[in-house]
Design a protein around this motif. Structure first.
Motif, short mmCIF file in Angstrom:
data_model
loop_
_atom_site.label_atom_id
_atom_site.label_comp_id
_atom_site.label_asym_id
_atom_site.label_seq_id
_atom_site.Cartn_x
_atom_site.Cartn_y
_atom_site.Cartn_z
N ARG A 40 0.84 -1.21 0.00
CA ARG A 40 0.00 0.00 0.00
C ARG A 40 0.87 1.25 0.00
O ARG A 40 0.58 2.23 -0.69
CB ARG A 40 -0.93 0.02 1.22
CG ARG A 40 -2.08 -0.94 1.11
CD ARG A 40 -2.95 -0.86 2.34
NE ARG A 40 -4.00 -1.86 2.28
CZ ARG A 40 -4.62 -2.34 3.34
NH1 ARG A 40 -4.30 -1.91 4.55
NH2 ARG A 40 -5.56 -3.25 3.21
N PHE A 41 1.90 1.23 0.81
CA PHE A 41 2.81 2.36 0.89
C PHE A 41 3.47 2.61 -0.46
O PHE A 41 3.50 3.75 -0.95
CB PHE A 41 3.86 2.09 1.98
CG PHE A 41 4.85 3.19 2.17
CD1 PHE A 41 4.48 4.40 2.74
CD2 PHE A 41 6.17 3.01 1.79
CE1 PHE A 41 5.40 5.42 2.91
CE2 PHE A 41 7.10 4.03 1.96
CZ PHE A 41 6.72 5.23 2.54
N LEU A 42 3.98 1.56 -1.09
CA LEU A 42 4.63 1.73 -2.39
C LEU A 42 3.62 2.16 -3.46
O LEU A 42 3.93 3.00 -4.30
CB LEU A 42 5.35 0.45 -2.82
CG LEU A 42 6.19 0.60 -4.10
CD1 LEU A 42 7.26 1.68 -3.94
CD2 LEU A 42 6.83 -0.72 -4.47
N ASN A 43 2.42 1.61 -3.42
CA ASN A 43 1.39 2.04 -4.38
C ASN A 43 1.09 3.52 -4.24
O ASN A 43 0.90 4.22 -5.24
CB ASN A 43 0.11 1.22 -4.23
CG ASN A 43 0.20 -0.12 -4.92
OD1 ASN A 43 0.84 -0.28 -5.94
ND2 ASN A 43 -0.44 -1.12 -4.34
N PHE A 44 1.05 4.01 -3.01
CA PHE A 44 0.84 5.44 -2.78
C PHE A 44 1.97 6.26 -3.40
O PHE A 44 1.73 7.25 -4.10
CB PHE A 44 0.73 5.72 -1.28
CG PHE A 44 0.64 7.17 -0.95
CD1 PHE A 44 -0.54 7.87 -1.12
CD2 PHE A 44 1.75 7.85 -0.47
CE1 PHE A 44 -0.63 9.22 -0.82
CE2 PHE A 44 1.68 9.20 -0.17
CZ PHE A 44 0.49 9.89 -0.35
N ILE A 45 3.20 5.83 -3.17
CA ILE A 45 4.36 6.54 -3.72
C ILE A 45 4.35 6.48 -5.25
O ILE A 45 4.57 7.48 -5.93
CB ILE A 45 5.68 5.96 -3.16
CG1 ILE A 45 5.79 6.31 -1.68
CG2 ILE A 45 6.88 6.48 -3.92
CD1 ILE A 45 6.94 5.64 -0.97
N ILE A 46 4.07 5.30 -5.81
CA ILE A 46 4.03 5.15 -7.27
C ILE A 46 2.98 6.06 -7.88
O ILE A 46 3.23 6.73 -8.88
CB ILE A 46 3.78 3.67 -7.66
CG1 ILE A 46 5.02 2.82 -7.36
CG2 ILE A 46 3.39 3.56 -9.14
CD1 ILE A 46 4.78 1.32 -7.47
N ALA A 47 1.81 6.13 -7.27
CA ALA A 47 0.75 7.00 -7.79
C ALA A 47 1.21 8.45 -7.81
O ALA A 47 0.95 9.19 -8.77
CB ALA A 47 -0.52 6.84 -6.96
N GLU A 48 1.89 8.86 -6.78
CA GLU A 48 2.39 10.24 -6.72
C GLU A 48 3.48 10.47 -7.76
O GLU A 48 3.52 11.51 -8.42
CB GLU A 48 2.90 10.55 -5.30
CG GLU A 48 3.22 11.99 -5.06
CD GLU A 48 2.02 12.92 -5.14
OE1 GLU A 48 2.26 14.14 -5.22
OE2 GLU A 48 0.86 12.47 -5.14
N VAL A 49 4.36 9.51 -7.94
CA VAL A 49 5.42 9.62 -8.95
C VAL A 49 4.81 9.72 -10.36
O VAL A 49 5.20 10.57 -11.16
CB VAL A 49 6.40 8.43 -8.86
CG1 VAL A 49 7.30 8.36 -10.07
CG2 VAL A 49 7.22 8.51 -7.58
N VAL A 50 3.84 8.87 -10.65
CA VAL A 50 3.19 8.90 -11.96
C VAL A 50 2.51 10.25 -12.17
O VAL A 50 2.59 10.84 -13.25
CB VAL A 50 2.20 7.73 -12.13
CG1 VAL A 50 1.35 7.89 -13.38
CG2 VAL A 50 2.97 6.40 -12.17
N ARG A 51 1.87 10.76 -11.13
CA ARG A 51 1.24 12.08 -11.23
C ARG A 51 2.28 13.15 -11.57
O ARG A 51 2.07 13.98 -12.44
CB ARG A 51 0.52 12.43 -9.92
CG ARG A 51 -0.31 13.71 -9.99
CD ARG A 51 -0.98 14.01 -8.66
NE ARG A 51 -0.06 14.44 -7.63
CZ ARG A 51 0.44 15.69 -7.55
NH1 ARG A 51 0.10 16.59 -8.42
NH2 ARG A 51 1.27 16.00 -6.57
#
Length: 121
Positions: free
Chosen positions: A95-106
Protein backbone atom coordinates in the motif's frame (compact mmCIF):
# COMPACT_ATOMS: atom_id res chain seq x y z
CA UNK A 1 3.02 16.84 34.30
CA UNK A 2 2.40 13.38 32.82
CA UNK A 3 0.21 12.64 29.86
CA UNK A 4 -1.63 9.33 29.75
CA UNK A 5 -3.96 8.82 26.75
CA UNK A 6 -5.43 12.31 26.85
CA UNK A 7 -5.31 12.66 30.66
CA UNK A 8 -2.89 15.06 32.31
CA UNK A 9 -1.65 14.17 35.77
CA UNK A 10 0.20 16.89 37.68
CA UNK A 11 3.07 15.26 39.54
CA UNK A 12 6.67 16.17 40.19
CA UNK A 13 9.32 13.54 39.68
CA UNK A 14 9.76 13.24 43.48
CA UNK A 15 6.11 12.16 43.79
CA UNK A 16 6.34 9.46 41.14
CA UNK A 17 6.93 5.83 41.99
CA UNK A 18 9.96 4.27 40.34
CA UNK A 19 7.82 2.42 37.82
CA UNK A 20 6.17 5.63 36.60
CA UNK A 21 9.57 7.34 36.28
CA UNK A 22 10.84 4.36 34.28
CA UNK A 23 7.76 4.38 32.03
CA UNK A 24 8.04 8.11 31.38
CA UNK A 25 11.74 7.89 30.54
CA UNK A 26 11.26 4.81 28.38
CA UNK A 27 8.39 6.44 26.47
CA UNK A 28 10.54 9.52 25.87
CA UNK A 29 13.48 7.39 24.69
CA UNK A 30 11.26 5.50 22.25
CA UNK A 31 9.52 8.67 21.04
CA UNK A 32 12.90 10.33 20.45
CA UNK A 33 13.89 7.37 18.27
CA UNK A 34 10.57 7.56 16.42
CA UNK A 35 11.12 11.29 15.81
CA UNK A 36 14.60 10.57 14.42
CA UNK A 37 13.24 7.82 12.18
CA UNK A 38 10.43 10.07 10.92
CA UNK A 39 13.00 12.73 10.02
CA UNK A 40 15.10 10.14 8.20
CA UNK A 41 12.03 8.90 6.30
CA UNK A 42 11.21 12.43 5.16
CA UNK A 43 14.78 12.95 3.95
CA UNK A 44 14.81 9.58 2.19
CA UNK A 45 11.50 10.35 0.47
CA UNK A 46 12.85 13.74 -0.61
CA UNK A 47 15.90 12.06 -2.18
CA UNK A 48 13.72 9.44 -3.83
CA UNK A 49 11.48 12.10 -5.36
CA UNK A 50 14.52 14.04 -6.63
CA UNK A 51 15.51 10.89 -8.53
CA UNK A 52 12.01 10.19 -9.82
CA UNK A 53 11.74 13.81 -11.04
CA UNK A 54 14.84 13.17 -13.15
CA UNK A 55 13.24 9.97 -14.46
CA UNK A 56 10.15 12.00 -15.33
CA UNK A 57 12.23 14.53 -17.26
CA UNK A 58 13.97 11.76 -19.22
CA UNK A 59 10.64 10.10 -20.01
CA UNK A 60 9.17 13.41 -21.14
CA UNK A 61 12.18 14.27 -23.28
CA UNK A 62 12.07 10.92 -25.07
CA UNK A 63 8.27 10.75 -25.08
CA UNK A 64 8.04 7.64 -22.92
CA UNK A 65 4.82 6.98 -21.00
CA UNK A 66 4.67 8.38 -17.45
CA UNK A 67 3.83 4.97 -15.97
CA UNK A 68 5.77 1.74 -16.37
CA UNK A 69 3.46 -1.06 -15.18
CA UNK A 70 6.12 -3.79 -15.56
CA UNK A 71 8.63 -1.85 -13.45
CA UNK A 72 5.95 -0.99 -10.90
CA UNK A 73 4.87 -4.63 -10.55
CA UNK A 74 8.50 -5.73 -10.15
CA UNK A 75 9.06 -3.08 -7.48
CA UNK A 76 5.96 -4.17 -5.59
CA UNK A 77 7.09 -7.81 -5.66
CA UNK A 78 10.56 -6.76 -4.51
CA UNK A 79 9.25 -4.56 -1.71
CA UNK A 80 6.82 -7.23 -0.49
CA UNK A 81 9.71 -9.70 -0.26
CA UNK A 82 11.85 -7.17 1.62
CA UNK A 83 8.95 -6.47 3.96
CA UNK A 84 8.47 -10.16 4.70
CA UNK A 85 12.21 -10.57 5.39
CA UNK A 86 12.07 -7.55 7.71
CA UNK A 87 8.95 -8.77 9.56
CA UNK A 88 6.93 -5.83 8.18
CA UNK A 89 3.37 -6.42 7.02
CA UNK A 90 3.74 -6.92 3.22
CA UNK A 91 0.22 -5.59 2.63
CA UNK A 92 1.21 -2.35 4.36
CA UNK A 93 4.45 -2.21 2.35
CA UNK A 94 2.53 -2.69 -0.89
CA UNK A 95 0.00 0.00 0.00
CA UNK A 96 2.81 2.36 0.89
CA UNK A 97 4.63 1.73 -2.39
CA UNK A 98 1.39 2.04 -4.38
CA UNK A 99 0.84 5.44 -2.78
CA UNK A 100 4.36 6.54 -3.72
CA UNK A 101 4.03 5.15 -7.27
CA UNK A 102 0.75 7.00 -7.79
CA UNK A 103 2.39 10.24 -6.72
CA UNK A 104 5.42 9.62 -8.95
CA UNK A 105 3.19 8.90 -11.96
CA UNK A 106 1.24 12.08 -11.23
CA UNK A 107 4.50 14.04 -11.21
CA UNK A 108 5.61 12.36 -14.44
CA UNK A 109 2.31 13.28 -16.10
CA UNK A 110 2.78 16.92 -15.05
CA UNK A 111 6.36 16.95 -16.31
CA UNK A 112 5.28 15.38 -19.62
CA UNK A 113 2.47 17.90 -19.99
CA UNK A 114 4.80 20.83 -19.30
CA UNK A 115 7.44 19.42 -21.64
CA UNK A 116 4.88 18.93 -24.45
CA UNK A 117 3.59 22.47 -23.97
CA UNK A 118 7.15 23.81 -24.20
CA UNK A 119 7.75 21.80 -27.42
CA UNK A 120 4.56 23.22 -28.94
CA UNK A 121 5.63 26.80 -28.23
Amino acid sequence: MLHYVGIFVDKTSQDLPDQEIYIRKELQRLRDSIDNLDAALVHLLAERFKCTQEVGRLKAEYRLPPADPDREAAQIRRLRALAEESKLDPVFAERFLNFIIAEVVRHHELIASNHAAARDN
